[in-house]
Write a protein that holds these residues in place. Sequence first.
Motif, PDB file in Angstrom:
ATOM      1  N   THR A 102      49.686  51.620  34.778  1.00 42.12           N
ATOM      2  CA  THR A 102      50.266  50.328  34.408  1.00 42.12           C
ATOM      3  C   THR A 102      51.778  50.379  34.553  1.00 42.12           C
ATOM      4  OG1 THR A 102      50.726  48.896  32.484  1.00 42.12           O
ATOM      5  CG2 THR A 102      50.122  51.156  31.991  1.00 42.12           C
ATOM      6  N   ASN A 103      52.383  49.207  34.715  1.00 36.15           N
ATOM      7  CA  ASN A 103      53.854  49.185  34.714  1.00 36.15           C
ATOM      8  C   ASN A 103      54.396  49.243  33.280  1.00 36.15           C
ATOM      9  OD1 ASN A 103      53.794  46.492  33.680  1.00 36.15           O
ATOM     10  ND2 ASN A 103      53.699  45.664  35.761  1.00 36.15           N
ATOM     11  N   GLY A 104      53.535  49.175  32.297  1.00 30.70           N
ATOM     12  CA  GLY A 104      53.932  49.407  30.905  1.00 30.70           C
ATOM     13  C   GLY A 104      54.508  48.208  30.178  1.00 30.70           C
ATOM     14  N   LEU A 132      46.820  40.493  40.676  1.00 32.21           N
ATOM     15  CA  LEU A 132      48.004  39.801  40.157  1.00 32.21           C
ATOM     16  C   LEU A 132      48.884  40.779  39.394  1.00 32.21           C
ATOM     17  CD1 LEU A 132      46.315  36.549  38.825  1.00 32.21           C
ATOM     18  CD2 LEU A 132      47.465  36.919  41.030  1.00 32.21           C
ATOM     19  N   CYS A 133      50.166  40.419  39.269  1.00 29.41           N
ATOM     20  CA  CYS A 133      51.081  41.314  38.585  1.00 29.41           C
ATOM     21  C   CYS A 133      52.224  40.532  37.967  1.00 29.41           C
ATOM     22  CB  CYS A 133      51.630  42.347  39.565  1.00 29.41           C
ATOM     23  SG  CYS A 133      52.575  43.633  38.711  1.00 29.41           S
ATOM     24  N   ASN A 134      52.792  41.078  36.884  1.00 34.57           N
ATOM     25  CA  ASN A 134      53.956  40.462  36.258  1.00 34.57           C
ATOM     26  C   ASN A 134      55.263  41.017  36.829  1.00 34.57           C
ATOM     27  OD1 ASN A 134      53.238  42.910  35.148  1.00 34.57           O
ATOM     28  ND2 ASN A 134      53.454  42.291  33.022  1.00 34.57           N
ATOM     29  N   LEU A 135      55.198  41.974  37.759  1.00 34.71           N
ATOM     30  CA  LEU A 135      56.379  42.437  38.502  1.00 34.71           C
ATOM     31  C   LEU A 135      56.155  42.143  39.984  1.00 34.71           C
ATOM     32  CD1 LEU A 135      57.141  45.920  36.841  1.00 34.71           C
ATOM     33  CD2 LEU A 135      57.935  43.650  36.142  1.00 34.71           C
ATOM     34  N   ARG A 136      57.168  42.391  40.791  1.00 32.79           N
ATOM     35  CA  ARG A 136      57.070  42.156  42.246  1.00 32.79           C
ATOM     36  C   ARG A 136      57.719  43.325  42.989  1.00 32.79           C
ATOM     37  NH1 ARG A 136      54.349  38.883  40.609  1.00 32.79           N
ATOM     38  NH2 ARG A 136      54.335  36.616  40.786  1.00 32.79           N
ATOM     39  N   CYS A 137      57.283  44.540  42.716  1.00 35.70           N
ATOM     40  CA  CYS A 137      57.963  45.722  43.283  1.00 35.70           C
ATOM     41  C   CYS A 137      58.106  45.605  44.798  1.00 35.70           C
ATOM     42  CB  CYS A 137      57.224  46.986  42.899  1.00 35.70           C
ATOM     43  SG  CYS A 137      57.135  47.175  41.108  1.00 35.70           S
ATOM     44  N   ALA A 138      59.309  45.932  45.255  1.00 32.12           N
ATOM     45  CA  ALA A 138      59.655  45.696  46.659  1.00 32.12           C
ATOM     46  C   ALA A 138      58.751  46.464  47.615  1.00 32.12           C
ATOM     47  CB  ALA A 138      61.110  46.090  46.892  1.00 32.12           C
ATOM     48  N   TYR A 139      58.220  47.620  47.172  1.00 28.23           N
ATOM     49  CA  TYR A 139      57.385  48.437  48.073  1.00 28.23           C
ATOM     50  C   TYR A 139      55.915  48.042  48.038  1.00 28.23           C
ATOM     51  CZ  TYR A 139      57.191  50.735  43.508  1.00 28.23           C
ATOM     52  OH  TYR A 139      57.094  50.984  42.166  1.00 28.23           O
ATOM     53  N   CYS A 140      55.586  47.129  47.139  1.00 22.74           N
ATOM     54  CA  CYS A 140      54.176  46.847  46.884  1.00 22.74           C
ATOM     55  C   CYS A 140      53.758  45.457  47.321  1.00 22.74           C
ATOM     56  CB  CYS A 140      53.911  47.023  45.392  1.00 22.74           C
ATOM     57  SG  CYS A 140      52.228  46.695  44.876  1.00 22.74           S
ATOM     58  N   MET A 141      54.593  44.463  46.993  1.00 23.29           N
ATOM     59  CA  MET A 141      54.187  43.096  47.351  1.00 23.29           C
ATOM     60  C   MET A 141      55.390  42.238  47.725  1.00 23.29           C
ATOM     61  SD  MET A 141      53.156  41.063  43.974  1.00 23.29           S
ATOM     62  CE  MET A 141      51.980  41.939  43.003  1.00 23.29           C
ATOM     63  N   PRO A 142      55.134  41.133  48.440  1.00 25.65           N
ATOM     64  CA  PRO A 142      56.225  40.258  48.841  1.00 25.65           C
ATOM     65  C   PRO A 142      56.878  39.592  47.627  1.00 25.65           C
ATOM     66  CG  PRO A 142      54.132  39.632  49.902  1.00 25.65           C
ATOM     67  CD  PRO A 142      53.822  40.658  48.877  1.00 25.65           C
ATOM     68  N   MET A 185      49.474  47.123  48.501  1.00 26.01           N
ATOM     69  CA  MET A 185      49.093  48.063  47.440  1.00 26.01           C
ATOM     70  C   MET A 185      48.587  47.367  46.187  1.00 26.01           C
ATOM     71  SD  MET A 185      48.990  51.177  47.891  1.00 26.01           S
ATOM     72  CE  MET A 185      49.758  52.678  47.424  1.00 26.01           C
ATOM     73  N   ASN A 186      49.132  46.172  45.883  1.00 28.60           N
ATOM     74  CA  ASN A 186      48.674  45.490  44.672  1.00 28.60           C
ATOM     75  C   ASN A 186      47.196  45.113  44.755  1.00 28.60           C
ATOM     76  OD1 ASN A 186      49.576  43.376  46.609  1.00 28.60           O
ATOM     77  ND2 ASN A 186      48.741  42.049  45.027  1.00 28.60           N
ATOM     78  N   GLU A 187      46.661  45.073  45.969  1.00 27.32           N
ATOM     79  CA  GLU A 187      45.226  44.756  46.113  1.00 27.32           C
ATOM     80  C   GLU A 187      44.371  46.004  46.009  1.00 27.32           C
ATOM     81  OE1 GLU A 187      44.301  41.514  49.149  1.00 27.32           O
ATOM     82  OE2 GLU A 187      46.003  42.594  49.995  1.00 27.32           O
ATOM     83  N   GLY A 209      45.548  47.993  39.303  1.00 28.64           N
ATOM     84  CA  GLY A 209      45.646  46.611  39.770  1.00 28.64           C
ATOM     85  C   GLY A 209      46.469  46.551  41.052  1.00 28.64           C
ATOM     86  N   GLY A 210      47.153  45.529  41.270  1.00 26.24           N
ATOM     87  CA  GLY A 210      47.865  44.593  40.399  1.00 26.24           C
ATOM     88  C   GLY A 210      48.196  45.274  39.073  1.00 26.24           C
ATOM     89  N   GLU A 211      48.508  44.463  38.130  1.00 30.99           N
ATOM     90  CA  GLU A 211      48.800  45.008  36.803  1.00 30.99           C
ATOM     91  C   GLU A 211      47.560  44.832  35.924  1.00 30.99           C
ATOM     92  OE1 GLU A 211      50.823  46.947  35.269  1.00 30.99           O
ATOM     93  OE2 GLU A 211      49.753  46.495  33.426  1.00 30.99           O
ATOM     94  N   PRO A 212      46.921  45.941  35.554  1.00 31.02           N
ATOM     95  CA  PRO A 212      45.669  45.815  34.798  1.00 31.02           C
ATOM     96  C   PRO A 212      45.810  45.050  33.489  1.00 31.02           C
ATOM     97  CG  PRO A 212      46.438  48.103  34.854  1.00 31.02           C
ATOM     98  CD  PRO A 212      47.255  47.346  35.831  1.00 31.02           C
TER      99      PRO A 212
HETATM  100 FE1  SF4 Z   1      54.794  46.962  40.936  1.00 27.52          FE
HETATM  101 FE2  SF4 Z   1      52.359  47.817  40.185  1.00 27.52          FE
HETATM  102 FE3  SF4 Z   1      52.942  45.247  40.263  1.00 27.52          FE
HETATM  103 FE4  SF4 Z   1      52.725  46.586  42.536  1.00 27.52          FE
HETATM  104  S1  SF4 Z   1      51.100  46.197  41.125  1.00 27.52           S
HETATM  105  S2  SF4 Z   1      54.270  45.028  42.000  1.00 27.52           S
HETATM  106  S3  SF4 Z   1      53.551  48.571  41.893  1.00 27.52           S
HETATM  107  S4  SF4 Z   1      53.926  46.781  38.943  1.00 27.52           S
END
Ligand code: SF4
Length: 313
Positions: free
Chosen positions: A95-97, A19-29, A308-310, A66-69
């Motif tokens: 981390t995305n920080g 899971l993540c609190n962002l949705r980076c275009a290159y990483c996840m839908p 990539m998030n997986e 992660g995802g976002e650890p």
């Molecule tokens: Fe972005 Fe990292 Fe989240 Fe992927 S796991 S959407 S790279 S912040």
Amino acid sequence: MRDHFNREINYLRLSVTDLCNLRCAYCMPAEGVVKRAHADILRVEEIGEIVRACAACGITKVRLTGGEPLVRRGIVDICRLAAATEGIREVCMTTNGVLLPEYAQKLRDAGLRRVNISLDSLNPETYRGVSRRDELSAAERGLEAALGAGFDAVKVNAVLMAGINDGEIAKLAALTRRGVDVRFIELMPVGERAAWNREHFLENSAVLKALPELIPAGAEGVATYYRLPSASGRVGLISPVSAHFCPDCNRIRVTSDGKLKPCLHAKAEINLRGLRGAALEETVRAAIGQKPERHALERGVSESGRNMNEIGG
Ligand code: SF4
Ligand code: SAM
């Protein structure tokens, strides 16, 4: 331990959530990912067992990812557990920080030694465009919190994207004047976003063209380093697509659902769940033995079958 190609495998990248609190275009839908059932994700004790087994097989460095650890409940405990494991010399995190203002000091106190912060843009609109969230200022505060927390090293990672952040190479590299290493990573065609990634791919040589004043500063792990005159931090290039670093690969990965991936871009996954003690250790040893000589990107595609998030990067 050494694998079949005489590489010393000593580095575990451990994904603690997809899971993540962002949705980076290159990483996840854009819509994110379907939340797995709680029971499908490794429990803290299972993570402890896996780190112990990996350490027994020669792993000395663990990166939590992660995802976002930092959205994983219990992340500080996971960090403390990994850092206290016999044989583990270093625990670090990617981390995305965004949540670092809250967590940086707690993580440092729990034994985290180094932190890599993913920051693709310093422009709020570009950042929002890539990450699909309005969190640049939180990520920047996270960087400040990390710099103030006493880590051994704080690095910034930026994925280079043609037509998106390639105009910001100098601005991002200028962070090296504050003592941080800034590493540019080539976009990899992985998972559901492979087509988008291919469209925006840019070779890392673009960084050298944009910054002709860079002075070579050697290689370390998978990165080649340079310095801007009078900057204390380094500019790093990580080029998984244009320069193959498989001969120097020293890592294995474990996904948050407990699968060991001997290679980021290969399909093979070895289940670790349900195993303990000697059986777990033996499975990890056998999995390291299965590491392929080179990754499938050399043939133009990732065969990973996961986003990539997986996998955790
Ligand atoms: Fe972005 Fe990292 Fe989240 Fe992927 S796991 S959407 S790279 S912040
Ligand atoms: N959420 C954390 C973060 O973004 O730092 C950790 C997980 S993220 C999957 C780990 C790293 O993988 C990040 O630096 C991210 O930029 C990178 N990454 C994700 N997808 C990528 C891709 N397709 N090509 C290159 N790097 C990628």
